[in-house]
Motif scaffolding. Structure first.
Motif, PDB file in Angstrom:
ATOM      1  N   LEU A  44      -0.866  -7.871  25.732  1.00  0.00           N
ATOM      2  CA  LEU A  44       0.423  -7.319  26.138  1.00  0.00           C
ATOM      3  C   LEU A  44       1.510  -7.721  25.148  1.00  0.00           C
ATOM      4  O   LEU A  44       2.389  -6.919  24.815  1.00  0.00           O
ATOM      5  N   ALA A  45       1.454  -8.962  24.693  1.00  0.00           N
ATOM      6  CA  ALA A  45       2.442  -9.423  23.713  1.00  0.00           C
ATOM      7  C   ALA A  45       2.385  -8.552  22.464  1.00  0.00           C
ATOM      8  O   ALA A  45       3.422  -8.171  21.903  1.00  0.00           O
ATOM      9  N   GLU A  46       1.163  -8.216  22.051  1.00  0.00           N
ATOM     10  CA  GLU A  46       1.032  -7.365  20.869  1.00  0.00           C
ATOM     11  C   GLU A  46       1.551  -5.959  21.147  1.00  0.00           C
ATOM     12  O   GLU A  46       2.296  -5.382  20.353  1.00  0.00           O
ATOM     13  N   GLU A  47       1.170  -5.421  22.331  1.00  0.00           N
ATOM     14  CA  GLU A  47       1.589  -4.058  22.652  1.00  0.00           C
ATOM     15  C   GLU A  47       3.107  -3.923  22.669  1.00  0.00           C
ATOM     16  O   GLU A  47       3.660  -2.958  22.137  1.00  0.00           O
ATOM     17  N   PHE A  48       3.777  -4.897  23.286  1.00  0.00           N
ATOM     18  CA  PHE A  48       5.234  -4.788  23.419  1.00  0.00           C
ATOM     19  C   PHE A  48       5.955  -5.428  22.231  1.00  0.00           C
ATOM     20  O   PHE A  48       7.193  -5.484  22.213  1.00  0.00           O
ATOM     21  N   GLY A  49       5.196  -5.939  21.305  1.00  0.00           N
ATOM     22  CA  GLY A  49       5.807  -6.532  20.125  1.00  0.00           C
ATOM     23  C   GLY A  49       6.703  -7.709  20.456  1.00  0.00           C
ATOM     24  O   GLY A  49       7.807  -7.837  19.933  1.00  0.00           O
ATOM     25  N   ILE A  55       6.202 -12.167  27.862  1.00  0.00           N
ATOM     26  CA  ILE A  55       5.253 -11.488  28.744  1.00  0.00           C
ATOM     27  C   ILE A  55       5.073 -12.290  30.024  1.00  0.00           C
ATOM     28  O   ILE A  55       5.065 -11.734  31.124  1.00  0.00           O
ATOM     29  N   GLN A  56       4.990 -13.588  29.885  1.00  0.00           N
ATOM     30  CA  GLN A  56       4.813 -14.421  31.073  1.00  0.00           C
ATOM     31  C   GLN A  56       5.986 -14.317  32.022  1.00  0.00           C
ATOM     32  O   GLN A  56       5.817 -14.293  33.238  1.00  0.00           O
ATOM     33  N   LYS A  57       7.191 -14.228  31.462  1.00  0.00           N
ATOM     34  CA  LYS A  57       8.364 -14.080  32.335  1.00  0.00           C
ATOM     35  C   LYS A  57       8.310 -12.744  33.062  1.00  0.00           C
ATOM     36  O   LYS A  57       8.692 -12.640  34.226  1.00  0.00           O
ATOM     37  N   ALA A  58       7.836 -11.728  32.368  1.00  0.00           N
ATOM     38  CA  ALA A  58       7.692 -10.414  33.017  1.00  0.00           C
ATOM     39  C   ALA A  58       6.661 -10.495  34.135  1.00  0.00           C
ATOM     40  O   ALA A  58       6.881  -9.998  35.244  1.00  0.00           O
TER      41      ALA A  58
END
Lengths: 255, 255
Positions: A44-49, A55-58
DNA sequence: GAGTGGTCTAGACCACGCG
DNA sequence: GCGTGGTCTAGACCACTCG
């Protein structure tokens, strides 16, 4: 960060909230199915750059809403009942007017509208002094022309200004949010059953043996100021109050 | 990290939870007073010898519990009603036995104990198939020898094993947590008022015109598996259900 | 302008689950 | 052992409030 025009909205919301909403939409749309794994935090980190922490906060947001389950070592999955949880979230009870928006005709009859000084109990609940005047408003709310709830609200003038009987005939919450520009924070509610009073029987058109569901609550603004102490009485056959309780987060403090 | 013997406990809890508990205790003890400022995040980071992010995670816990208010530019203050919020937190409703621990004598009478197959509604609520057997348990709970609540619980054997009538006569929640070693996660509840049934009148010793407060809930384990679908009926004069609602966090997803 | 809380990063180590 | 999520750091910039 880089909150420049990233492509979609210029709303300048924080990244993690944006990502949380995107992921929520994917669950809603069925892109992520109940029981199945989400992509890993790394992916996810890669996808959303973005970084993994963001990502963890999301994911924290989704987790607090009971939409996902995170298991160390195993992965993150869509929670069972995620669809019904989404329903509950979207019908979060902020005000009767909003709750029934698009689903029924809400009309309001102002039975009493007065400005007076608060009694001791009201002073305590609203954290105000005995010299701070309050609105005392009694309203009957009808849904589709049938009596729905009888609402008795006390609000301090020091917080809510320029409230009129005409506004009270509509949505006070909408007035507070849009006209006064105030943000609503948290509420504490006590839910009880009761025997109908004479007023209940008269206005809610219920019989003496038909119970009343009462919600007694203090509502705060986002900055912490209490702005409403109210007691709302419902016909017992007009639904109940739905509550999500997350033992984990609340008890996280106690361990 | 560095979870070595840091001086106090060897409990190996995460730093931020430790800090959250310490700060909570300070609010409870009156070291930080309602309305007053807490030390800044920078100062707290120095005091606890940690980074600011960790302090923020600790403050997130207190914020979710409505114990503090954080304002950008201004600072962090102790929330109004922090003391009553602490009361509510400590009486978080997990089970009747726990709730009344030290405050009253709880006794339980098992009226019905059966293992059978679930109906369609129960299958849906518990996310199980029609071939997964369930416990069907009806219990009368008394507090100080007076009828308090009538509880009808359905639990799948696939999750809760080795439950006996004898255990049901005590605390099922304690059994699940201590004997089975399972962690309780979240619940979804619907609270309604109702007219007393014949069973209610018989067991709760209430009259036909005395309302019932019903809590219908599905409870999940921390790993997301639903383990209980129950309907609990209370005498209307034995208190209500108290709920804290944080619009901010739930609506954080919607903005 | 100084100080506060809010967000974000890049990288690190740990605890856990599973094959 | 490998991949997962959980925790933590040191530092950075932003947004906001207030004197």
């Amino acid at each position: 960060m880089l909150k420049l025009t990233l492509g979609r909205k210029v709303t300048t919301i924080s990244q993690y909230k944006d990502i949380a909403n995107t992921l929520k939409a994917r669950i809603q749309n069925g892109d992520y199915v109940t029981g199945e794994h989400l992509p890993s935090q790394k992916e996810l980190a890669e996808e959303f750059g973005t970084s993994r922490v963001t990502i963890q906060k999301a994911l924290d947001e989704l987790s607090n809403a009971n939409l996902i389950l995170r298991r160390q070592g195993s992965g993150t999955t869509v929670a069972p009942n995620s669809q019904s949880t989404l329903d509950i979230l979207s019908s979060q009870y902020e005000g009767t007017t909003k709750l029934f928006a698009g689903r029924g005709k809400v009309s309001t009859q102002v039975l009493h509208f007065e400005i007076r000084l608060p009694n001791a109990h009201e002073q305590k609940r609203l954290s105000i002094s005995d010299s701070t005047p309050v609105y005392d408003i009694l309203r009957l709310r009808n849904v589709d022309d049938k009596p729905y709830e009888l609402d008795h609200s006390i609000m301090p003038l020091s917080v809510i200004r320029n409230l009129t009987e005409k506004i009270a005939a509509g949505s006070i919450y909408t007035f507070i949010e849009t006209q006064l520009g105030l943000k609503i924070g948290s509420s504490i509610r006590k839910i009880t059953a009761d025997i109908p009073s004479e007023d209940d029987q008269k206005y809610l058109q219920c019989h003496h043996n038909e119970p009343i569901l009462q919600v007694s609550q203090t509502v705060h603004l986002a900055d912490g100021r209490p702005f409403e102490y109210s007691q709302t009485r419902h016909r017992y056959d007009k639904g109940g109050v739905i509550v999500i309780n997350n033992f984990l987060s609340s008890n996280g403090l106690e361990a």
